[in-house]
Design a protein around this motif. Structure first.
Motif, PDB file in Angstrom:
ATOM      1  N   ILE A   1       5.112   5.674   5.588  1.00 38.40           N
ATOM      2  CA  ILE A   1       4.880   6.453   6.809  1.00 38.40           C
ATOM      3  C   ILE A   1       3.564   7.227   6.690  1.00 38.40           C
ATOM      4  CG2 ILE A   1       5.723   8.419   8.181  1.00 38.40           C
ATOM      5  CD1 ILE A   1       8.600   7.345   7.593  1.00 38.40           C
ATOM      6  N   THR A   2       3.300   7.764   5.492  1.00 39.77           N
ATOM      7  CA  THR A   2       2.037   8.478   5.260  1.00 39.77           C
ATOM      8  C   THR A   2       0.841   7.559   5.487  1.00 39.77           C
ATOM      9  OG1 THR A   2       3.100   9.932   3.654  1.00 39.77           O
ATOM     10  CG2 THR A   2       0.705   9.787   3.546  1.00 39.77           C
ATOM     11  N   VAL A   3       0.945   6.338   5.010  1.00 36.26           N
ATOM     12  CA  VAL A   3      -0.142   5.366   5.193  1.00 36.26           C
ATOM     13  C   VAL A   3      -0.330   5.060   6.681  1.00 36.26           C
ATOM     14  CG1 VAL A   3      -0.841   2.956   4.776  1.00 36.26           C
ATOM     15  CG2 VAL A   3       0.068   4.347   2.887  1.00 36.26           C
ATOM     16  N   ASN A   4       0.782   4.858   7.383  1.00 36.31           N
ATOM     17  CA  ASN A   4       0.687   4.575   8.823  1.00 36.31           C
ATOM     18  C   ASN A   4       0.082   5.746   9.594  1.00 36.31           C
ATOM     19  OD1 ASN A   4       1.724   2.008   8.674  1.00 36.31           O
ATOM     20  ND2 ASN A   4       3.834   2.638   9.074  1.00 36.31           N
ATOM     21  N   THR A   5       0.503   6.951   9.236  1.00 33.91           N
ATOM     22  CA  THR A   5      -0.012   8.146   9.902  1.00 33.91           C
ATOM     23  C   THR A   5      -1.512   8.283   9.657  1.00 33.91           C
ATOM     24  OG1 THR A   5       2.120   9.212   9.575  1.00 33.91           O
ATOM     25  CG2 THR A   5       0.276  10.659  10.116  1.00 33.91           C
ATOM     26  N   TYR A   6      -1.922   7.989   8.425  1.00 31.03           N
ATOM     27  CA  TYR A   6      -3.348   8.029   8.082  1.00 31.03           C
ATOM     28  C   TYR A   6      -4.131   7.017   8.938  1.00 31.03           C
ATOM     29  CZ  TYR A   6      -7.620   6.869   5.583  1.00 31.03           C
ATOM     30  OH  TYR A   6      -8.929   6.588   5.281  1.00 31.03           O
ATOM     31  N   ILE A   7      -3.620   5.802   9.015  1.00 26.53           N
ATOM     32  CA  ILE A   7      -4.301   4.755   9.790  1.00 26.53           C
ATOM     33  C   ILE A   7      -4.438   5.183  11.256  1.00 26.53           C
ATOM     34  CG2 ILE A   7      -4.009   2.396  10.716  1.00 26.53           C
ATOM     35  CD1 ILE A   7      -2.834   1.659   7.923  1.00 26.53           C
ATOM     36  N   GLN A   8      -3.354   5.708  11.803  1.00 28.51           N
ATOM     37  CA  GLN A   8      -3.376   6.152  13.201  1.00 28.51           C
ATOM     38  C   GLN A   8      -4.392   7.289  13.387  1.00 28.51           C
ATOM     39  OE1 GLN A   8       0.554   7.162  14.582  1.00 28.51           O
ATOM     40  NE2 GLN A   8       0.088   6.571  16.686  1.00 28.51           N
ATOM     41  N   SER A   9      -4.505   8.178  12.379  1.00 25.39           N
ATOM     42  CA  SER A   9      -5.428   9.311  12.506  1.00 25.39           C
ATOM     43  C   SER A   9      -6.891   8.866  12.377  1.00 25.39           C
ATOM     44  CB  SER A   9      -5.100  10.392  11.469  1.00 25.39           C
ATOM     45  OG  SER A   9      -5.499   9.976  10.185  1.00 25.39           O
ATOM     46  N   VAL A  10      -7.150   7.870  11.544  1.00 21.81           N
ATOM     47  CA  VAL A  10      -8.517   7.338  11.448  1.00 21.81           C
ATOM     48  C   VAL A  10      -8.923   6.733  12.794  1.00 21.81           C
ATOM     49  CG1 VAL A  10     -10.016   5.598  10.363  1.00 21.81           C
ATOM     50  CG2 VAL A  10      -8.419   6.925   8.957  1.00 21.81           C
ATOM     51  N   PHE A  11      -8.009   5.984  13.376  1.00 23.40           N
ATOM     52  CA  PHE A  11      -8.291   5.417  14.698  1.00 23.40           C
ATOM     53  C   PHE A  11      -8.544   6.536  15.717  1.00 23.40           C
ATOM     54  CE2 PHE A  11      -6.010   1.369  13.377  1.00 23.40           C
ATOM     55  CZ  PHE A  11      -7.148   0.588  13.428  1.00 23.40           C
ATOM     56  N   ALA A  12      -7.718   7.563  15.676  1.00 21.69           N
ATOM     57  CA  ALA A  12      -7.866   8.676  16.630  1.00 21.69           C
ATOM     58  C   ALA A  12      -9.245   9.327  16.475  1.00 21.69           C
ATOM     59  CB  ALA A  12      -6.756   9.695  16.420  1.00 21.69           C
TER      60      ALA A  12
ATOM     61  N   ILE B   1       0.844  -1.199   0.000  1.00 22.50           N
ATOM     62  CA  ILE B   1       0.000   0.000   0.000  1.00 22.50           C
ATOM     63  C   ILE B   1       0.879   1.248   0.000  1.00 22.50           C
ATOM     64  CG2 ILE B   1      -1.772   1.291   1.236  1.00 22.50           C
ATOM     65  CD1 ILE B   1      -2.818  -1.319   2.344  1.00 22.50           C
ATOM     66  N   SER B   2       0.767   2.030  -1.063  1.00 19.96           N
ATOM     67  CA  SER B   2       1.601   3.229  -1.173  1.00 19.96           C
ATOM     68  C   SER B   2       0.826   4.515  -0.929  1.00 19.96           C
ATOM     69  CB  SER B   2       2.267   3.288  -2.551  1.00 19.96           C
ATOM     70  OG  SER B   2       1.271   3.236  -3.555  1.00 19.96           O
ATOM     71  N   ASN B   3      -0.502   4.411  -0.823  1.00 24.32           N
ATOM     72  CA  ASN B   3      -1.255   5.633  -0.492  1.00 24.32           C
ATOM     73  C   ASN B   3      -2.508   5.297   0.315  1.00 24.32           C
ATOM     74  OD1 ASN B   3      -3.814   5.844  -2.271  1.00 24.32           O
ATOM     75  ND2 ASN B   3      -2.220   5.153  -3.673  1.00 24.32           N
ATOM     76  N   PRO B   4      -2.934   6.245   1.148  1.00 26.27           N
ATOM     77  CA  PRO B   4      -4.056   5.997   2.070  1.00 26.27           C
ATOM     78  C   PRO B   4      -5.352   5.603   1.362  1.00 26.27           C
ATOM     79  CG  PRO B   4      -2.887   7.980   2.722  1.00 26.27           C
ATOM     80  CD  PRO B   4      -2.319   7.571   1.389  1.00 26.27           C
ATOM     81  N   GLY B   5      -5.480   5.975   0.093  1.00 22.50           N
ATOM     82  CA  GLY B   5      -6.693   5.637  -0.651  1.00 22.50           C
ATOM     83  C   GLY B   5      -6.932   4.144  -0.774  1.00 22.50           C
ATOM     84  N   ARG B   6      -5.896   3.356  -0.564  1.00 26.96           N
ATOM     85  CA  ARG B   6      -6.038   1.895  -0.712  1.00 26.96           C
ATOM     86  C   ARG B   6      -6.286   1.192   0.632  1.00 26.96           C
ATOM     87  NH1 ARG B   6      -1.718  -0.995  -3.647  1.00 26.96           N
ATOM     88  NH2 ARG B   6      -3.343  -2.558  -3.878  1.00 26.96           N
ATOM     89  N   VAL B   7      -6.357   1.987   1.690  1.00 27.43           N
ATOM     90  CA  VAL B   7      -6.570   1.384   3.017  1.00 27.43           C
ATOM     91  C   VAL B   7      -8.058   1.077   3.225  1.00 27.43           C
ATOM     92  CG1 VAL B   7      -6.483   1.805   5.509  1.00 27.43           C
ATOM     93  CG2 VAL B   7      -4.590   2.565   4.041  1.00 27.43           C
ATOM     94  N   VAL B   8      -8.359  -0.193   3.475  1.00 27.50           N
ATOM     95  CA  VAL B   8      -9.740  -0.598   3.772  1.00 27.50           C
ATOM     96  C   VAL B   8      -9.743  -1.324   5.116  1.00 27.50           C
ATOM     97  CG1 VAL B   8     -11.752  -1.919   3.011  1.00 27.50           C
ATOM     98  CG2 VAL B   8     -10.219  -0.893   1.302  1.00 27.50           C
ATOM     99  N   PHE B   9     -10.371  -0.719   6.113  1.00 26.16           N
ATOM    100  CA  PHE B   9     -10.450  -1.344   7.436  1.00 26.16           C
ATOM    101  C   PHE B   9     -11.463  -2.481   7.415  1.00 26.16           C
ATOM    102  CE2 PHE B   9      -8.733   2.814   8.254  1.00 26.16           C
ATOM    103  CZ  PHE B   9      -7.844   2.616   9.292  1.00 26.16           C
TER     104      PHE B   9
END
Ligand SMILES: [Zn+2]
Length: 182
Positions: A69-80, A24-32
């Motif tokens: 790192i951008t993807v990880n930061t995005y994931i952490q912010s969605v959780f927050a 995953i190279s960008n937050p757009g591909r993150v599916v929880f």
């Protein structure tokens, strides 16, 4: 008086919290997974939450370190945004053949977290969909819970019969909470 120690959950990322869709190279591909938020809201009442993820796509040149790192930061912010605190996301950027010191099942990141956050190892767990998560738990002196999401089904035959196996993160958290509330 002894300092309070915190039990914790070390969560795998891809295939455990979010769908494993490859590198995953960008937050757009993150599916929880649909169960992820409720499961972690329950879990954080008793546990500090950490993510440990192997991202060999960085070593292979498929994903840049910044993108990961951008993807990880995005994931952490969605959780927050959902009221869920992920204390830290630890990421190994190496490939298996690099023989680095930080790739799961090595305990490098767990050791860091235990020291920094004063964690209660004995009452902490690792949850993941790969045999390396189970091995990490064993190496760190924690209990591993194997989930059948992500690559879980594919690698199930590689894990010992005695390992606790659950359908997904929610079932894994339910199992853990039942035990801690006894
Ligand atoms: Zn590494």
């Amino acid at each position: 008086m002894a300092l309070q120690k915190y039990p914790s959950l070390f969560l795998d990322r891809d295939g455990t919290l979010i769908k494993d869709v490859g590198y995953i190279s960008n937050p757009g591909r993150v599916v929880f997974y649909t169960c992820t938020f409720d499961a972690l809201k329950e879990a954080q009442q008793f546990f500090r939450l950490f993510i440990i993820t192997n991202q060999p796509g960085i070593a292979k040149g498929i994903v840049t370190l910044d993108e990961a790192i951008t993807v990880n930061t995005y994931i952490q912010s969605v959780f927050a945004d959902k009221g869920i605190t992920i204390e830290s996301i630890y990421m190994c950027p190496h490939a298996k053949e690099d023989k680095c010191h930080c790739r799961k099942p090595k305990t490098y990141f767990v050791d860091q977290a235990v020291a920094y956050y004063n964690l209660d190892v004995q009452h902490s767990f690792v949850i993941g969909d790969h045999p390396s998560d189970i091995l990490l738990a064993k190496n760190a002196g924690m209990q591993g819970i194997y989930v059948l999401t992500g690559h879980g089904k594919k690698h199930k035959k590689e894990i010992d019969n005695c390992v606790i196996v659950k359908k997904n993160l929610q079932y894994a958290v339910d199992y853990i909470l039942k035990r801690v509330q006894l």
